[in-house]
Design a protein around this motif. Structure first.
Motif, PDB file in Angstrom:
ATOM      1  N   CYS A   1       0.827  -1.213   0.000  1.00  0.00           N
ATOM      2  CA  CYS A   1       0.000   0.000   0.000  1.00  0.00           C
ATOM      3  C   CYS A   1       0.858   1.259   0.000  1.00  0.00           C
ATOM      4  O   CYS A   1       0.521   2.243  -0.672  1.00  0.00           O
ATOM      5  CB  CYS A   1      -0.959  -0.002   1.187  1.00  0.00           C
ATOM      6  N   LEU A   2       1.967   1.252   0.738  1.00  0.00           N
ATOM      7  CA  LEU A   2       2.853   2.417   0.749  1.00  0.00           C
ATOM      8  C   LEU A   2       3.453   2.622  -0.638  1.00  0.00           C
ATOM      9  O   LEU A   2       3.518   3.751  -1.128  1.00  0.00           O
ATOM     10  CB  LEU A   2       3.956   2.265   1.789  1.00  0.00           C
ATOM     11  N   LYS A   3       3.859   1.546  -1.285  1.00  0.00           N
ATOM     12  CA  LYS A   3       4.423   1.645  -2.637  1.00  0.00           C
ATOM     13  C   LYS A   3       3.408   2.274  -3.595  1.00  0.00           C
ATOM     14  O   LYS A   3       3.741   3.187  -4.351  1.00  0.00           O
ATOM     15  CB  LYS A   3       4.833   0.260  -3.135  1.00  0.00           C
ATOM     16  N   GLN A   4       2.165   1.823  -3.556  1.00  0.00           N
ATOM     17  CA  GLN A   4       1.136   2.376  -4.429  1.00  0.00           C
ATOM     18  C   GLN A   4       0.867   3.844  -4.107  1.00  0.00           C
ATOM     19  O   GLN A   4       0.677   4.663  -5.012  1.00  0.00           O
ATOM     20  CB  GLN A   4      -0.159   1.551  -4.325  1.00  0.00           C
ATOM     21  N   GLU A   5       0.853   4.196  -2.842  1.00  0.00           N
ATOM     22  CA  GLU A   5       0.641   5.589  -2.427  1.00  0.00           C
ATOM     23  C   GLU A   5       1.781   6.478  -2.926  1.00  0.00           C
ATOM     24  O   GLU A   5       1.550   7.580  -3.423  1.00  0.00           O
ATOM     25  CB  GLU A   5       0.520   5.670  -0.908  1.00  0.00           C
ATOM     26  N   VAL A   6       3.017   5.995  -2.809  1.00  0.00           N
ATOM     27  CA  VAL A   6       4.177   6.766  -3.265  1.00  0.00           C
ATOM     28  C   VAL A   6       4.116   6.960  -4.784  1.00  0.00           C
ATOM     29  O   VAL A   6       4.346   8.060  -5.289  1.00  0.00           O
ATOM     30  CB  VAL A   6       5.498   6.095  -2.836  1.00  0.00           C
ATOM     31  N   ILE A   7       3.795   5.908  -5.525  1.00  0.00           N
ATOM     32  CA  ILE A   7       3.695   6.009  -6.983  1.00  0.00           C
ATOM     33  C   ILE A   7       2.635   7.035  -7.372  1.00  0.00           C
ATOM     34  O   ILE A   7       2.866   7.874  -8.250  1.00  0.00           O
ATOM     35  CB  ILE A   7       3.409   4.626  -7.609  1.00  0.00           C
ATOM     36  N   GLN A   8       1.492   7.008  -6.712  1.00  0.00           N
ATOM     37  CA  GLN A   8       0.429   7.977  -7.004  1.00  0.00           C
ATOM     38  C   GLN A   8       0.865   9.404  -6.676  1.00  0.00           C
ATOM     39  O   GLN A   8       0.594  10.343  -7.430  1.00  0.00           O
ATOM     40  CB  GLN A   8      -0.841   7.628  -6.236  1.00  0.00           C
ATOM     41  N   ARG A   9       1.548   9.575  -5.548  1.00  0.00           N
ATOM     42  CA  ARG A   9       2.026  10.913  -5.168  1.00  0.00           C
ATOM     43  C   ARG A   9       3.050  11.426  -6.166  1.00  0.00           C
ATOM     44  O   ARG A   9       3.034  12.605  -6.527  1.00  0.00           O
ATOM     45  CB  ARG A   9       2.663  10.892  -3.769  1.00  0.00           C
ATOM     46  N   ILE A  10       3.954  10.554  -6.596  1.00  0.00           N
ATOM     47  CA  ILE A  10       4.967  10.963  -7.580  1.00  0.00           C
ATOM     48  C   ILE A  10       4.276  11.406  -8.862  1.00  0.00           C
ATOM     49  O   ILE A  10       4.587  12.460  -9.417  1.00  0.00           O
ATOM     50  CB  ILE A  10       5.967   9.825  -7.849  1.00  0.00           C
ATOM     51  N   ASP A  11       3.336  10.606  -9.348  1.00  0.00           N
ATOM     52  CA  ASP A  11       2.629  10.933 -10.591  1.00  0.00           C
ATOM     53  C   ASP A  11       1.888  12.260 -10.491  1.00  0.00           C
ATOM     54  O   ASP A  11       1.993  13.102 -11.384  1.00  0.00           O
ATOM     55  CB  ASP A  11       1.643   9.821 -10.971  1.00  0.00           C
ATOM     56  N   SER A  12       1.158  12.466  -9.410  1.00  0.00           N
ATOM     57  CA  SER A  12       0.388  13.707  -9.288  1.00  0.00           C
ATOM     58  C   SER A  12       1.293  14.899  -8.988  1.00  0.00           C
ATOM     59  O   SER A  12       1.048  16.003  -9.465  1.00  0.00           O
ATOM     60  CB  SER A  12      -0.702  13.582  -8.229  1.00  0.00           C
ATOM     61  N   TRP A  13       2.346  14.672  -8.231  1.00  0.00           N
ATOM     62  CA  TRP A  13       3.224  15.774  -7.843  1.00  0.00           C
ATOM     63  C   TRP A  13       4.097  16.249  -9.000  1.00  0.00           C
ATOM     64  O   TRP A  13       4.461  17.413  -9.076  1.00  0.00           O
ATOM     65  CB  TRP A  13       4.083  15.351  -6.655  1.00  0.00           C
ATOM     66  N   THR A  14       4.443  15.356  -9.914  1.00  0.00           N
ATOM     67  CA  THR A  14       5.328  15.741 -11.009  1.00  0.00           C
ATOM     68  C   THR A  14       4.575  16.141 -12.275  1.00  0.00           C
ATOM     69  O   THR A  14       5.186  16.322 -13.327  1.00  0.00           O
ATOM     70  CB  THR A  14       6.331  14.609 -11.333  1.00  0.00           C
TER      71      THR A  14
END
Length: 117
Positions: A42-55
């Protein structure tokens, strides 16, 4: 000391120690005290989503902030690299940004041409 925890998203149990596995992840997902820690998946998926939206969009200011994080201590599949059909490691744009500059090798995920002015 090993602590058993339960992920608030998927209810999976996982272990946490004083040298937690989560320290390998980029520090871009704030810990929500009332929610608790997420399991590795779940942390991995959350980080991937944050990276995508943040960048998106990728600005010079965001690039500077990402580069200040430096290179990761440990590479994480799906965040820092993927493995292609031929079995080769392909660095993600996130990892390439953390390198600090374009290497000029024409990397598949090179983010440096996408930076908004």
């Amino acid at each position: 000391m090993i602590k058993e925890k339960h992920c608030p998203n998927c209810q999976q149990s996982f272990e946490c120690t004083h040298q937690c596995w989560c320290s390998a992840f980029p520090p871009i997902v704030p810990i929500e005290k009332e929610k608790g820690c997420l399991c590795p998946d779940c942390l991995k998926q959350e980080v991937i989503q944050r990276i995508d939206s943040w960048t998106t969009p990728l600005t010079k200011e965001k690039v500077k902030t990402i580069q200040q994080m430096g290179l990761p201590k440990q590479l994480i599949e799906g965040i820092d690299y993927t493995i292609n059909e031929a079995g080769f490691y392909v660095f993600t744009s996130w990892y390439l940004l953390r390198q600090g500059k374009c290497c000029g090798n024409g990397c598949q995920n090179c983010p440096y041409q996408k930076i908004e002015k």
